[in-house]
Every structure is written in C-alpha cells, then in structure tokens.
Design a protein around this motif. Structure first.
Motif, mmCIF file in Angstrom:
data_model
loop_
_atom_site.group_PDB
_atom_site.id
_atom_site.type_symbol
_atom_site.label_atom_id
_atom_site.label_comp_id
_atom_site.label_asym_id
_atom_site.label_seq_id
_atom_site.Cartn_x
_atom_site.Cartn_y
_atom_site.Cartn_z
ATOM 1 N N TRP A 65 0.831 -1.199 0.000
ATOM 2 C CA TRP A 65 0.000 0.000 0.000
ATOM 3 C C TRP A 65 0.875 1.263 0.000
ATOM 4 O O TRP A 65 0.595 2.217 -0.721
ATOM 5 C CB TRP A 65 -0.939 -0.011 1.199
ATOM 6 N N GLY A 66 1.939 1.258 0.787
ATOM 7 C CA GLY A 66 2.859 2.395 0.811
ATOM 8 C C GLY A 66 3.542 2.606 -0.533
ATOM 9 O O GLY A 66 3.710 3.740 -0.983
ATOM 10 N N LYS A 67 3.937 1.513 -1.188
ATOM 11 C CA LYS A 67 4.578 1.616 -2.506
ATOM 12 C C LYS A 67 3.593 2.135 -3.551
ATOM 13 O O LYS A 67 3.965 2.935 -4.411
ATOM 14 C CB LYS A 67 5.129 0.260 -2.951
ATOM 15 N N ILE A 68 2.341 1.684 -3.497
ATOM 16 C CA ILE A 68 1.334 2.153 -4.453
ATOM 17 C C ILE A 68 1.088 3.642 -4.263
ATOM 18 O O ILE A 68 0.973 4.397 -5.239
ATOM 19 C CB ILE A 68 0.033 1.335 -4.317
ATOM 20 N N LYS A 69 1.024 4.086 -3.009
ATOM 21 C CA LYS A 69 0.857 5.520 -2.744
ATOM 22 C C LYS A 69 2.061 6.304 -3.265
ATOM 23 O O LYS A 69 1.904 7.407 -3.793
ATOM 24 C CB LYS A 69 0.676 5.770 -1.243
ATOM 25 N N TRP A 70 3.268 5.735 -3.137
ATOM 26 C CA TRP A 70 4.481 6.366 -3.614
ATOM 27 C C TRP A 70 4.431 6.510 -5.136
ATOM 28 O O TRP A 70 4.752 7.561 -5.694
ATOM 29 C CB TRP A 70 5.684 5.547 -3.184
ATOM 30 N N ILE A 71 4.016 5.463 -5.825
ATOM 31 C CA ILE A 71 3.920 5.506 -7.281
ATOM 32 C C ILE A 71 2.848 6.500 -7.718
ATOM 33 O O ILE A 71 3.046 7.275 -8.655
ATOM 34 C CB ILE A 71 3.631 4.089 -7.849
ATOM 35 N N ALA A 72 1.701 6.494 -7.034
ATOM 36 C CA ALA A 72 0.621 7.430 -7.362
ATOM 37 C C ALA A 72 1.040 8.874 -7.131
ATOM 38 O O ALA A 72 0.555 9.778 -7.812
ATOM 39 C CB ALA A 72 -0.621 7.101 -6.541
ATOM 40 N N GLY A 73 1.962 9.081 -6.211
ATOM 41 C CA GLY A 73 2.452 10.425 -5.928
ATOM 42 C C GLY A 73 3.555 10.879 -6.868
ATOM 43 O O GLY A 73 4.136 11.945 -6.682
ATOM 44 N N GLY A 74 3.870 10.085 -7.870
ATOM 45 C CA GLY A 74 4.874 10.486 -8.854
ATOM 46 C C GLY A 74 6.141 9.661 -8.813
ATOM 47 O O GLY A 74 7.010 9.827 -9.652
#
Length: 79
Positions: free
Chosen positions: A30-39
């Motif tokens: 979930w943290g990695k997906i948020k990181w990717i979604a944030g650019g």
C-alpha cells in the motif's frame, strides 16, 4: 506446478502475508502504491522489484478470479 498456482487457499495466504507484510505502520504494498501514485520521486530499481514481489500474489488472485468468471465449463471450476 499447475495445482499450486490454481490453489485458492494458498493464493489467499500469500496475499495476506507476503502481499501485505510488514503490517505496521501500513502494509508495504500500500505504501509503494501511494508512492507511485504520488509520482514515484526517488524510486529506484529495487523499489520496482519490491512492488512486483509484493504484488505478485494479487496478480495470481486476479488471474484466478478472471478464470473463474470466464469459465463456462462447470467441470473445471476451482474448489
């Protein structure tokens, strides 16, 4: 090998433990997906591998769901 990747119970266990580990402070995937979604600023190759590694059980689960929903032959249903 075919029996292993078509085993619902094993895939669900992999999703819960490998896909979401470590559980605190938030699931790793979930943290990695948020990181990717944030650019994905500062993301390195090892981080991409990490996303694939933790996301692979969910890809297997998605595969099983698609096979189950698209199956018209009742004999080949998973148990």
């Amino acid at each position: 090998m075919k029996q292993i990747i078509n085993d619902w119970k094993l895939i669900l266990v992999l999703c819960l433990f490998l896909g979401l580990a470590p559980f605190t402070p938030e699931p790793h995937l979930w943290g990695k997906i948020k990181w990717i979604a944030g650019g994905a600023n500062g993301m390195q190759l090892i981080d991409c591998f990490d996303v694939l590694f933790h996301g692979f059980p969910f890809l297997l689960l998605l595969r099983l769901v698609v096979i189950k929903l698209s199956s018209t032959d009742k004999k080949n249903e998973f148990r």
